[in-house]
Write a protein that holds these residues in place. Structure first.
Motif, PDB file in Angstrom:
ATOM      1  N   ALA A 645      -0.425   7.254 -12.093  1.00 42.96           N
ATOM      2  CA  ALA A 645      -1.586   6.688 -12.041  1.00 42.96           C
ATOM      3  C   ALA A 645      -1.180   5.304 -11.728  1.00 42.96           C
ATOM      4  O   ALA A 645      -2.269   4.561 -11.251  1.00 42.96           O
ATOM      5  N   VAL A 646      -0.463   4.621 -11.964  1.00 46.22           N
ATOM      6  CA  VAL A 646       0.003   3.253 -11.882  1.00 46.22           C
ATOM      7  C   VAL A 646       0.127   3.320 -10.254  1.00 46.22           C
ATOM      8  O   VAL A 646      -0.309   2.349  -9.737  1.00 46.22           O
ATOM      9  N   LEU A 647       0.987   4.231  -9.593  1.00 42.75           N
ATOM     10  CA  LEU A 647       1.193   4.037  -8.250  1.00 42.75           C
ATOM     11  C   LEU A 647      -0.239   4.417  -7.360  1.00 42.75           C
ATOM     12  O   LEU A 647      -0.369   3.809  -6.289  1.00 42.75           O
ATOM     13  N   GLN A 648      -1.092   5.030  -7.961  1.00 46.83           N
ATOM     14  CA  GLN A 648      -2.138   5.214  -7.605  1.00 46.83           C
ATOM     15  C   GLN A 648      -3.181   3.938  -7.365  1.00 46.83           C
ATOM     16  O   GLN A 648      -3.881   3.743  -6.332  1.00 46.83           O
ATOM     17  N   ALA A 650      -1.878   1.082  -7.298  1.00 48.45           N
ATOM     18  CA  ALA A 650      -1.307   0.248  -6.334  1.00 48.45           C
ATOM     19  C   ALA A 650      -1.807   0.493  -4.742  1.00 48.45           C
ATOM     20  O   ALA A 650      -1.888  -0.256  -4.101  1.00 48.45           O
ATOM     21  N   ALA A 651      -1.790   1.883  -4.615  1.00 49.90           N
ATOM     22  CA  ALA A 651      -2.316   2.267  -3.384  1.00 49.90           C
ATOM     23  C   ALA A 651      -3.737   1.736  -3.212  1.00 49.90           C
ATOM     24  O   ALA A 651      -4.142   1.630  -1.861  1.00 49.90           O
ATOM     25  N   GLY A 652      -4.259   2.059  -4.251  1.00 55.34           N
ATOM     26  CA  GLY A 652      -5.868   1.490  -3.875  1.00 55.34           C
ATOM     27  C   GLY A 652      -5.764   0.010  -3.522  1.00 55.34           C
ATOM     28  O   GLY A 652      -7.067  -0.283  -2.698  1.00 55.34           O
ATOM     29  N   ARG A 653      -5.084  -0.701  -4.083  1.00 53.70           N
ATOM     30  CA  ARG A 653      -4.910  -2.293  -3.723  1.00 53.70           C
ATOM     31  C   ARG A 653      -4.541  -2.206  -2.353  1.00 53.70           C
ATOM     32  O   ARG A 653      -5.131  -2.934  -1.494  1.00 53.70           O
ATOM     33  N   LEU A 654      -3.464  -1.281  -1.704  1.00 51.59           N
ATOM     34  CA  LEU A 654      -3.209  -1.669  -0.453  1.00 51.59           C
ATOM     35  C   LEU A 654      -4.212  -0.927   0.629  1.00 51.59           C
ATOM     36  O   LEU A 654      -4.397  -1.574   1.615  1.00 51.59           O
ATOM     37  N   ARG A 655      -5.132  -0.057   0.160  1.00 49.48           N
ATOM     38  CA  ARG A 655      -6.258   0.380   0.995  1.00 49.48           C
ATOM     39  C   ARG A 655      -7.122  -0.704   1.291  1.00 49.48           C
ATOM     40  O   ARG A 655      -7.699  -0.429   2.440  1.00 49.48           O
ATOM     41  N   ARG A 656      -7.279  -1.722   0.518  1.00 44.94           N
ATOM     42  CA  ARG A 656      -8.369  -2.779   1.021  1.00 44.94           C
ATOM     43  C   ARG A 656      -7.898  -3.556   1.918  1.00 44.94           C
ATOM     44  O   ARG A 656      -8.705  -4.124   2.835  1.00 44.94           O
ATOM     45  N   SER A 657      -6.528  -3.269   2.470  1.00 47.98           N
ATOM     46  CA  SER A 657      -5.872  -4.323   3.710  1.00 47.98           C
ATOM     47  C   SER A 657      -5.741  -3.371   4.848  1.00 47.98           C
ATOM     48  O   SER A 657      -5.082  -3.846   5.915  1.00 47.98           O
ATOM     49  N   VAL A 658      -5.755  -1.917   4.629  1.00 51.65           N
ATOM     50  CA  VAL A 658      -5.755  -1.116   5.929  1.00 51.65           C
ATOM     51  C   VAL A 658      -7.026  -0.750   6.387  1.00 51.65           C
ATOM     52  O   VAL A 658      -7.874  -0.345   5.712  1.00 51.65           O
ATOM     53  N   GLY A 659      -6.852  -1.093   7.942  1.00 54.82           N
ATOM     54  CA  GLY A 659      -8.216  -0.923   8.548  1.00 54.82           C
ATOM     55  C   GLY A 659      -8.223   0.469   9.182  1.00 54.82           C
ATOM     56  O   GLY A 659      -9.299   0.937   9.430  1.00 54.82           O
ATOM     57  N   CYS A 691      -4.307   2.589 -16.156  1.00 52.83           N
ATOM     58  CA  CYS A 691      -3.232   2.681 -15.478  1.00 52.83           C
ATOM     59  C   CYS A 691      -3.340   2.460 -14.158  1.00 52.83           C
ATOM     60  O   CYS A 691      -2.434   1.583 -13.242  1.00 52.83           O
ATOM     61  N   ALA A 692      -4.315   2.681 -13.657  1.00 53.11           N
ATOM     62  CA  ALA A 692      -4.649   2.362 -12.324  1.00 53.11           C
ATOM     63  C   ALA A 692      -4.996   0.876 -12.150  1.00 53.11           C
ATOM     64  O   ALA A 692      -4.713   0.221 -10.949  1.00 53.11           O
ATOM     65  N   ARG A 693      -5.666   0.259 -13.156  1.00 58.13           N
ATOM     66  CA  ARG A 693      -5.699  -1.254 -13.010  1.00 58.13           C
ATOM     67  C   ARG A 693      -4.517  -1.889 -13.168  1.00 58.13           C
ATOM     68  O   ARG A 693      -4.212  -3.086 -12.655  1.00 58.13           O
TER      69      ARG A 693
END
Length: 745
Positions: A645-648, A650-659, A691-693
């Motif tokens: 869930a932590v990795l999820q 972190a991936a959500g944060r990455l998604r905001r910068s992926v076009g 965990c996601a936060r």
């Protein structure tokens, strides 16, 4: 270091947290990129305490003063002392070599290590990334782009309450709430100490008479550090008395024989001018010619650009060494080897002499030609074991490359060279995470009038690729359609292959898999027809493998990817390997082999991190989260399921910068959706969100560190044992087992 007065800065807890960027995440203490001082820092105790007090009271403090007074050194000294008070560290953005205000946001983001692959304006994502950061930002050389700096700082301070800005400029920014700190020259004792320190061995054995003369010299030079360093560099060739006598003669000449001190800016100019007079003709000529460089340059570049009949290339190193000894040029030892920089006041003085020689246009053209050759060579060298070195070299040369691009696009009849440069740097724009700046230069190049079809075609397909990666399909379709039509009409097979390739990628992420396969196979056929073998060809094959896998042919996908791995290993290629590793990892996961899947995906993630490939890193993290769920059975606090869930998060944060529109793709988005569904079932919605936060506070470097070192390369396999279907249609191989970390396959 003198003590810094005052209580801790408001809003700057000392506890360590995630860094702003990769640079700070691999070392202890707060993150940051502050450089070490090239020479010993002397004096300034009272100024540092007073400046620290201002920084505590105000969120924007601008250090002002005449050139050469030491503004940058003082600001960096203070920032180094204060960085532990900012949980997100202290960062330096150097703006002195920035000539185009349009690149201000790019330059600051680059200094902070921030990467964004969307088509949002750089200002928007810069503000978003810094909104919750608690950090100190040092902006050095703001006078180059004063208005742009003022607007940017105003926006940053309004959006990021935990941010403090320490600006360095010859004049205030004029922003509301700005506190100005005018930096005075050194005091008498400090001036003498600096002079003696910089004189080094030439001062050994000095007696009282020499010290008294040195005190008078320091007084005449008004305590300006750069002027003192220039004077100290003359000792050995001249005695301190001779240095003073010659400076006094020049002062009297400039003052018309009248007594009294010169204005401080005139004092520095006098010291620089006197140094210039003492230089040999060859040294003066090199000084003038070096002004065409921005920031750092290496010896090879100086030899090509600045040499000539009156300054042979074989003698240039000796002449350059003399300018270093005279404190006109600074030598810096970097990861790329020794590099040099002309001090800003010396650059301003030398520019006037280059203009007087009427040689500026020729020098700027030679400068452009050198960097055009460098870019051409680096494009070829990108497909080699030196790929990481090429990436670092282009990153270091960016200020000079910007000058070369700007010259080509502004000079009449040179726009085709600008298109060539912007297009040939594709490996930097798309391969090293510089999409936004690449888009800027490509758009400028295509707007310029140039009568060269080949350079325009290259700029078009590169722009199309950038637009696809930024998630701007409309611009991508337009650029690629023009490229294809022109290529067909003119018989440009290579350009047609690249246009079809990028159109195939757009179809792939849009879930038009039959069309993607058709375009990618056609592109690969054309690549083979013209004998093209490089990173792009391997990337196309990995993308074809994804299209094949998603359509239910796992064996075909694995075969394509293993071939990519073999060619990558043969040529030392790393960047194009990521796509193949992801498809192989997906195949291994689909086959229930989570051990192999993890090894492949961790290697994929390491490549993505090294080359700022946010999309590749995102896909790897999302699938690793799913692998972690299947490996884990421990749902207790801190267990493997919570780690997923932590990795999820972190991936959500990455998604905001992926076009790249991965979230709109049923196939590429499937691992994330499946993982979230399972985690919510196992942990419950509340614990999953907690965990996601936690994961959302991790940047990419922190995720890579959290997942550990890259494992040994997994052995090749003839094919997956089961179909590679969209993960949401695949049921887990087994229920969670009893031991954390056990596999299910």
């Amino acid at each position: 270091m003198p003590p810094l007065s005052g209580s801790p800065l408001p809003g700057t807890p000392s506890s360590s947290a995630h860094g702003v960027a990769a640079q700070g995440s691999h070392r202890p203490g707060p993150p940051g990129n502050l450089p070490d001082g090239p020479t010993r820092f002397i004096g300034r105790g009272r100024e540092l305490d007073a400046l620290a007090a201002q920084v505590e009271r105000a969120r924007l403090v601008t250090v002002t003063g005449v050139g050469g007074v030491g503004k940058t050194r003082v600001a960096l000294r203070l920032a180094t002392a204060l960085q532990d008070r900012f949980c997100d560290g202290a960062w330096l953005a150097e703006l002195s070599s920035l000539a185009d205000p349009a690149l201000l946001d790019h330059t600051v983001a680059e200094a902070l290590g921030l990467t964004d692959h969307t088509d949002r304006p750089p200002r928007a994502w810069l503000l978003e990334q810094l909104a919750e950061r608690r950090m100190l930002l040092v902006l050095d050389g703001c006078e180059q782009v004063t208005e742009g700096c003022a607007a940017l700082v105003q926006a940053l301070l309004r959006r990021a309450p935990g941010l403090r800005v320490l600006a360095v400029s010859r004049r205030p920014l004029g922003v509301a709430g700005e506190q100005v700190f005018p930096l005075s020259p050194l005091s008498g004792p400090e001036s003498a100490e600096l002079f003696e320190d910089r004189a080094g061995s030439a001062w050994a054995g000095a007696g009282e008479t020499e010290r008294a003369t040195a005190d008078e010299l320091c007084r005449r030079l008004d305590g300006i550090p750069l002027a003192l360093e220039l004077a100290a560099a003359r000792l050995g060739a001249l005695s301190v008395a001779q240095v003073l006598e010659r400076l006094d003669d020049r002062f009297r000449l400039l003052a018309g024989g009248a007594p009294g001190p010169l204005p401080r800016h005139q004092t520095l100019r006098t010291a620089i001018g006197w140094t210039h007079e003492l230089c040999t003709p060859a040294e003066r000529l090199l000084w003038a010619r070096l002004t065409v460089f921005a920031g750092l340059f290496d010896l090879e570049a100086a030899e090509y650009v600045c040499s000539g009949p009156e300054l042979p290339a074989e003698s240039l190193l000796d002449v350059l060494a003399e300018l270093v000894a005279r404190s006109v040029v600074v030598r810096e030892d970097t990861a790329l080897g020794p590099r040099y920089r002309l001090l800003d006041p010396a650059r301003m003085y030398g520019t006037g002499w280059l203009d007087a020689l009427a040689d500026g246009e020729r020098m700027r053209r030679r400068h452009r030609d050198w960097y055009m050759g460098l870019v051409t060579w680096c494009e070829l060298d990108w497909f080699s074991p030196r790929q990481a070195e090429v990436a670092a070299r282009i990153e270091a040369e960016l200020p000079n490359l910007r000058l070369a691009l700007d010259y080509s696009l502004e000079e009449k009849g040179e726009a085709h060279i600008g298109q060539y440069l912007a297009g040939t740097l594709w490996f930097h724009w798309t391969g090293c995470g510089r999409l936004a700046e690449g888009r800027y230069w490509l758009e400028r190049a295509l707007e310029a009038e140039a009568d060269n079809e080949e350079t325009r075609l290259k700029a078009l397909w590169v722009l199309g690729h950038v637009a696809v990666l930024q998630g701007d399909p409309a611009r991508a379709v337009g650029a690629l359609a023009e490229c294809r039509e022109t290529a067909v009409r003119g018989g440009h097979t290579r350009a047609l292959a690249y246009a079809e390739h990028r159109a195939g990628l757009l179809a792939l992420v849009s879930d038009d898999l039959p069309r993607a396969e058709e375009l990618l196979r056609s592109a690969l056929g054309r690549y083979q027809q013209v004998g093209e073998l490089n990173s792009d060809v391997l990337t196309a094959q990995a993308e074809l493998a994804a299209a094949v896998a998603f359509q239910g042919d796992p064996a075909g996908a694995v075969a394509l990817c293993e071939e990519v791995r073999e060619v990558c290993a043969e040529h030392g290629e790393r960047r194009s390997l990521a796509g193949a590793l992801y498809v192989l990892g997906l195949a291994a996961w689909s086959d229930g082999d989570t051990v192999r899947a993890r090894a492949l995906l961790q290697e994929c993630l390491a490549v993505g991190h090294a080359f700022h490939d946010l999309a590749g890193a995102l896909l790897a993290v999302e699938l690793l989260a799913l692998v972690t769920v299947e490996e884990a059975a421990d749902v207790t606090p801190g267990g493997g399921v919570e780690e997923a869930a932590v990795l999820q998060g972190a991936a959500g944060r990455l998604r905001r910068s992926v076009g790249l529109p991965l979230s709109g793709s049923r196939h590429f988005d499937a691992p994330r959706a499946l993982c979230e569904r399972r985690l919510r079932e196992l942990l419950g919605a509340r614990r999953y969100e907690e965990c996601a936060r936690e994961g959302a506070r991790l940047d990419l470097a922190a995720v890579v560190a959290r997942l550990g070192h890259v494992p040994e390369r997994p052995a090749a396999v003839p094919g997956a044992r089961g179909p590679v279907r969209p993960p949401e249609t695949r049921e887990p191989a087994a229920s969670p087992a009893t031991g954390a970390g056990e596999t299910t396959g």
